[in-house]
Design an enzyme around this catalytic site. Sequence first.
Site, mmCIF file in Angstrom:
data_model
loop_
_atom_site.group_PDB
_atom_site.id
_atom_site.type_symbol
_atom_site.label_atom_id
_atom_site.label_comp_id
_atom_site.label_asym_id
_atom_site.label_seq_id
_atom_site.Cartn_x
_atom_site.Cartn_y
_atom_site.Cartn_z
ATOM 1 N N PHE A 139 0.855 -1.197 0.000
ATOM 2 C CA PHE A 139 0.000 0.000 0.000
ATOM 3 C C PHE A 139 0.887 1.242 0.000
ATOM 4 O O PHE A 139 1.711 1.418 0.897
ATOM 5 C CB PHE A 139 -0.932 0.051 1.216
ATOM 6 C CG PHE A 139 -1.823 1.264 1.195
ATOM 7 C CD1 PHE A 139 -2.981 1.274 0.427
ATOM 8 C CD2 PHE A 139 -1.477 2.413 1.888
ATOM 9 C CE1 PHE A 139 -3.790 2.407 0.369
ATOM 10 C CE2 PHE A 139 -2.287 3.553 1.839
ATOM 11 C CZ PHE A 139 -3.447 3.544 1.077
ATOM 12 N N ASP A 226 9.418 2.517 1.754
ATOM 13 C CA ASP A 226 8.275 3.290 2.255
ATOM 14 C C ASP A 226 8.155 3.037 3.765
ATOM 15 O O ASP A 226 7.721 1.974 4.190
ATOM 16 C CB ASP A 226 7.018 2.842 1.501
ATOM 17 C CG ASP A 226 5.745 3.564 1.941
ATOM 18 O OD1 ASP A 226 5.780 4.257 2.981
ATOM 19 O OD2 ASP A 226 4.719 3.412 1.243
ATOM 20 N N LYS A 255 2.763 9.813 8.297
ATOM 21 C CA LYS A 255 2.004 9.386 9.473
ATOM 22 C C LYS A 255 2.555 9.907 10.809
ATOM 23 O O LYS A 255 2.187 10.981 11.231
ATOM 24 C CB LYS A 255 1.853 7.865 9.475
ATOM 25 C CG LYS A 255 0.873 7.384 8.378
ATOM 26 C CD LYS A 255 0.286 6.028 8.661
ATOM 27 C CE LYS A 255 -0.908 5.733 7.761
ATOM 28 N NZ LYS A 255 -0.567 5.210 6.438
HETATM 29 C C1 PLP Z 1 -0.845 5.395 5.024
HETATM 30 C C2 PLP Z 1 0.217 4.988 4.080
HETATM 31 C C3 PLP Z 1 0.468 5.694 2.891
HETATM 32 C C4 PLP Z 1 -0.402 6.837 2.445
HETATM 33 O O1 PLP Z 1 -0.337 7.917 3.313
HETATM 34 P P1 PLP Z 1 -1.427 9.089 3.208
HETATM 35 O O2 PLP Z 1 -0.948 10.101 4.196
HETATM 36 O O3 PLP Z 1 -2.747 8.477 3.558
HETATM 37 O O4 PLP Z 1 -1.401 9.579 1.816
HETATM 38 C C5 PLP Z 1 1.517 5.296 2.107
HETATM 39 N N1 PLP Z 1 2.306 4.270 2.447
HETATM 40 C C6 PLP Z 1 2.100 3.572 3.570
HETATM 41 C C7 PLP Z 1 3.027 2.462 3.917
HETATM 42 C C8 PLP Z 1 1.056 3.900 4.414
HETATM 43 O O5 PLP Z 1 0.827 3.179 5.521
#
Ligand code: PLP
Length: 404
Positions: A139, A226, A255
């Site tokens: 994701f 990521d 986050k």
């Molecule tokens: C939540 C998340 C995203 C997206 O972040 P947003 O602030 O919602 O755009 C991308 N990568 C990972 C691993 C995430 O957990």
Amino acid sequence: MTAALPGHIEAASPHVMPTYGRLPIALSHGQGCRVWDVNGKSYLDALGGIAVNTLGHNHPRLVPALQEQIGKLIHCSNYYHVPLQETLADKLVALSGLENVFFCSTGLEANEAALKLARKFGHDKGIERPEIVVYEKAFHGRSIATLSATGNPKIQAGFGPLVEGFIRVPLNDIEALKAATAGNPNVVAVFFEAIQGEGGINSMSDEYLRQARALCDERDWLLMIDEVQCGMGRTGKWFAHQWSGIKPDVMPLAKGLGSGVPVGAVVAGPKAAHIFGPGNHGTTFGGNPLAMRAGVETIRIMEEDGLLANATLAGDHLRDALARELANVTGLKEIRGRGLMLGVELTTPCGELVQRAADNGLLISVTADTVIRLVPSLIMTTAEADEVVAILCPLIKQLLKEKA
Ligand SMILES: *Cc1c(COP(=O)(O)O)cnc(C)c1O
């Protein structure tokens, strides 16, 4: 959709686009790991705003700092130097051992910047159609490019044509990565979460990280990790990949970085630090003084209060207590994760648990249908972890009994 809500909210306004299936709960305020709804019911918060509220709610040192910053300067523009941006960049570089930082406001934006870095890295080498390796169940966000990189057909459905230039491979299989890229001169980067969050708390092994690092070095690809969800101390190190001893070339963050204030960042190592020049990328809100102050104070408080060590302490305690309480329970598949990023996988879908836990005063999430996700604030105590277990485990056992 108009859902009846308890308390003074009679009905949800139809003027909010129904992009989330919401619980019939409206939260009013919080303190530490606890939140209260508009009716005064309290909840233990094991979700932390989805791994966002690093310092819990109403932190006694974060809140006054943010209040002071709001009175000074919320936003200016990247047309000027922003000293707090430089302070936070210095700090992220020191913590990661990488070289420089681009600031934005969200996770998808950080990932979008990473994808642009990878493509330009390729173009600068004369690769006109660069391709990026991505992973099953990944994701990375919900923009057109990041949902194309995401490995979940449900998130992609309805939004084609997807962005091209992605090669998808399974997790933790270096031979599969080699096979999928064999003889392909257009590959420029390998892009994954060190621990997949939305995909169900699936870890890349430390060994795989080292193998991927070596392959990226050998082939002159960027290794892009990521850390939007697993980073910022959640696993007991600043960044989850640090358990393996390697460094990525590109690391998106968001986050937990601002404890609830929207802050995103892409941290780049030497191989990626000089790809963007003036005019290549930008964002209006990115790096504004309020966001930067949130990042600076979050890290300062994490250091002062030893929250990395607490993530390990409380996380191990929570994991052990869950394992003890759920030992020999038929229907438990696995308890996994690191620090305060834990998943409890059942053999059956368990979305109902979210409402049932809330009814019993506990906030959790269920992701990938069968995985209970616990990503609380890093200030959680072992006593609070015990409380999570005391509320959650009977509900898990009850649900499994019903479904048996
Ligand atoms: C939540 C998340 C995203 C997206 O972040 P947003 O602030 O919602 O755009 C991308 N990568 C990972 C691993 C995430 O957990």
